[in-house]
Scaffold this active site. Structure first.
Site, PDB file in Angstrom:
ATOM      1  N   CYS A  89       0.827  -1.207   0.000  1.00 53.58           N
ATOM      2  CA  CYS A  89       0.000   0.000   0.000  1.00 53.58           C
ATOM      3  C   CYS A  89       0.869   1.268   0.000  1.00 53.58           C
ATOM      4  O   CYS A  89       1.432   1.612  -1.022  1.00 53.58           O
ATOM      5  CB  CYS A  89      -0.993  -0.031   1.158  1.00 53.58           C
ATOM      6  SG  CYS A  89      -2.356   1.132   0.952  1.00 53.58           S
TER       7      CYS A  89
ATOM      8  N   HIS B 126      -3.665  -5.313   0.558  1.00 54.11           N
ATOM      9  CA  HIS B 126      -3.168  -5.625   1.906  1.00 54.11           C
ATOM     10  C   HIS B 126      -3.104  -7.132   2.135  1.00 54.11           C
ATOM     11  O   HIS B 126      -4.010  -7.726   2.740  1.00 54.11           O
ATOM     12  CB  HIS B 126      -4.071  -4.968   2.958  1.00 54.11           C
ATOM     13  CG  HIS B 126      -3.871  -3.501   3.080  1.00 54.11           C
ATOM     14  ND1 HIS B 126      -2.983  -2.932   3.972  1.00 54.11           N
ATOM     15  CD2 HIS B 126      -4.423  -2.475   2.384  1.00 54.11           C
ATOM     16  CE1 HIS B 126      -3.006  -1.616   3.840  1.00 54.11           C
ATOM     17  NE2 HIS B 126      -3.866  -1.313   2.881  1.00 54.11           N
TER      18      HIS B 126
ATOM     19  N   GLU C   7      -1.236  -8.648   4.202  1.00 52.35           N
ATOM     20  CA  GLU C   7      -0.953  -8.970   5.606  1.00 52.35           C
ATOM     21  C   GLU C   7      -2.227  -9.308   6.380  1.00 52.35           C
ATOM     22  O   GLU C   7      -2.169  -9.979   7.413  1.00 52.35           O
ATOM     23  CB  GLU C   7      -0.206  -7.810   6.269  1.00 52.35           C
ATOM     24  CG  GLU C   7      -1.037  -6.627   6.732  1.00 52.35           C
ATOM     25  CD  GLU C   7      -1.563  -5.732   5.615  1.00 52.35           C
ATOM     26  OE1 GLU C   7      -2.361  -4.819   5.912  1.00 52.35           O
ATOM     27  OE2 GLU C   7      -1.172  -5.927   4.442  1.00 52.35           O
TER      28      GLU C   7
END
Length: 263
Positions: A111, A220, A222
């Site tokens: 990001c 994203h 993660e």
């Protein structure tokens, strides 16, 4: 023993004081997904002895953030009032990127980190993607909905044939979340697009001629990485690159951190 991944911090207010901070989900993904030892790097800008700091690492993860790269770094128009910036992070990460690449050290951007790499290497950004002709609204518009909704899968991305994720997963398209307003306008020289959104916006890139591993994504991975095959493939590849880097620089085998999803 373990490969060490540096995670540059944001400056965030907690009460009346600023703190160096990194999101738990990024630390968890390094520990449990890449299976490396995470180490936070304070956003000290020019006060940071950059070479000495990087001597401690075998890879770097540039995280997402609520703040945006200041447009002066890519000759962009002045930000609108109320735009959140983090000049200390800019002053830390933008010089760091070139040094990491020069060392051949693995670098993963997510990001804001994706945008930082593009800017550091000479690219530009759209400050408001949704206002660009032909581009969709990539923001999280879920309001006060639970995080599971905000980070839910939002749209597909088309993978470049032969890209890291295409090879790892054996597919040419994956579904990703979408929580960003800014995005790549012009891709920096040397970077290669690895994934595109349906509207054509670049969602992932690599640096094929870099001496080391470099990948970055606009979404994203993660978030709940262990439950998404694409996310786990990305962090697994990053972790393996970090262990190979550590072994090359120390002459000692690098072990993965203990198995299991960190929280």
């Amino acid at each position: 023993m373990y490969a060490v991944v540096g995670i540059p911090c944001d400056i965030k207010p907690v009460g009346k004081h600023p703190f160096h901070a990194a999101g738990v989900k990024y630390v968890a993904a390094v520990a449990g997904g890449a299976r490396c030892l995470p180490l936070l790097l304070p956003a000290l800008g020019g006060q940071l002895p950059l070479a000495a700091a990087l001597d401690q690492f075998d890879g770097v993860l540039l995280t997402g953030s609520l703040s945006n790269v200041e447009p002066q770094h890519y000759a962009g128009a002045a930000s609108r009032p109320g735009t959140l910036h983090d000049p200390a992070r800019d002053a830390t990460t933008l010089p760091l990127i070139g040094e990491v690449i020069a060392r051949g050290m693995p670098l993963l951007g997510i990001c804001r980190g994706f945008q930082e790499i593009n800017v550091a290497l000479g690219g530009t950004l759209h400050q408001h993607v949704q206002e660009q002709a032909g581009l969709a609204d990539h923001r999280d518009l879920s309001g006060d909905a639970p995080l599971e909704v905000s980070y839910g899968l939002a749209h597909p991305v088309r993978l470049r044939p032969g890209s890291l994720l295409a090879q790892a997963l054996g597919v040419d398209e994956i579904q990703v979340n979408s929580l960003h307003q800014q995005g790549v306008a012009t891709l920096a020289p040397g970077l290669r697009a690895e994934a595109h959104a349906p509207d054509g916006l670049i969602e992932a890139f690599s640096l094929p001629d870099a001496p080391g591993w470099l990948h970055a994504v606009q979404w994203h991975p993660e978030w709940q990485y262990a439950h998404n095959p694409a996310s786990l493939a990305l962090f697994t590849a990053f972790g393996e690159a970090c262990r190979q880097y550590r072994q090359a620089r120390t002459g000692q085998p690098a072990l993965p951190t203990p198995q299991g999803e960190a929280r």
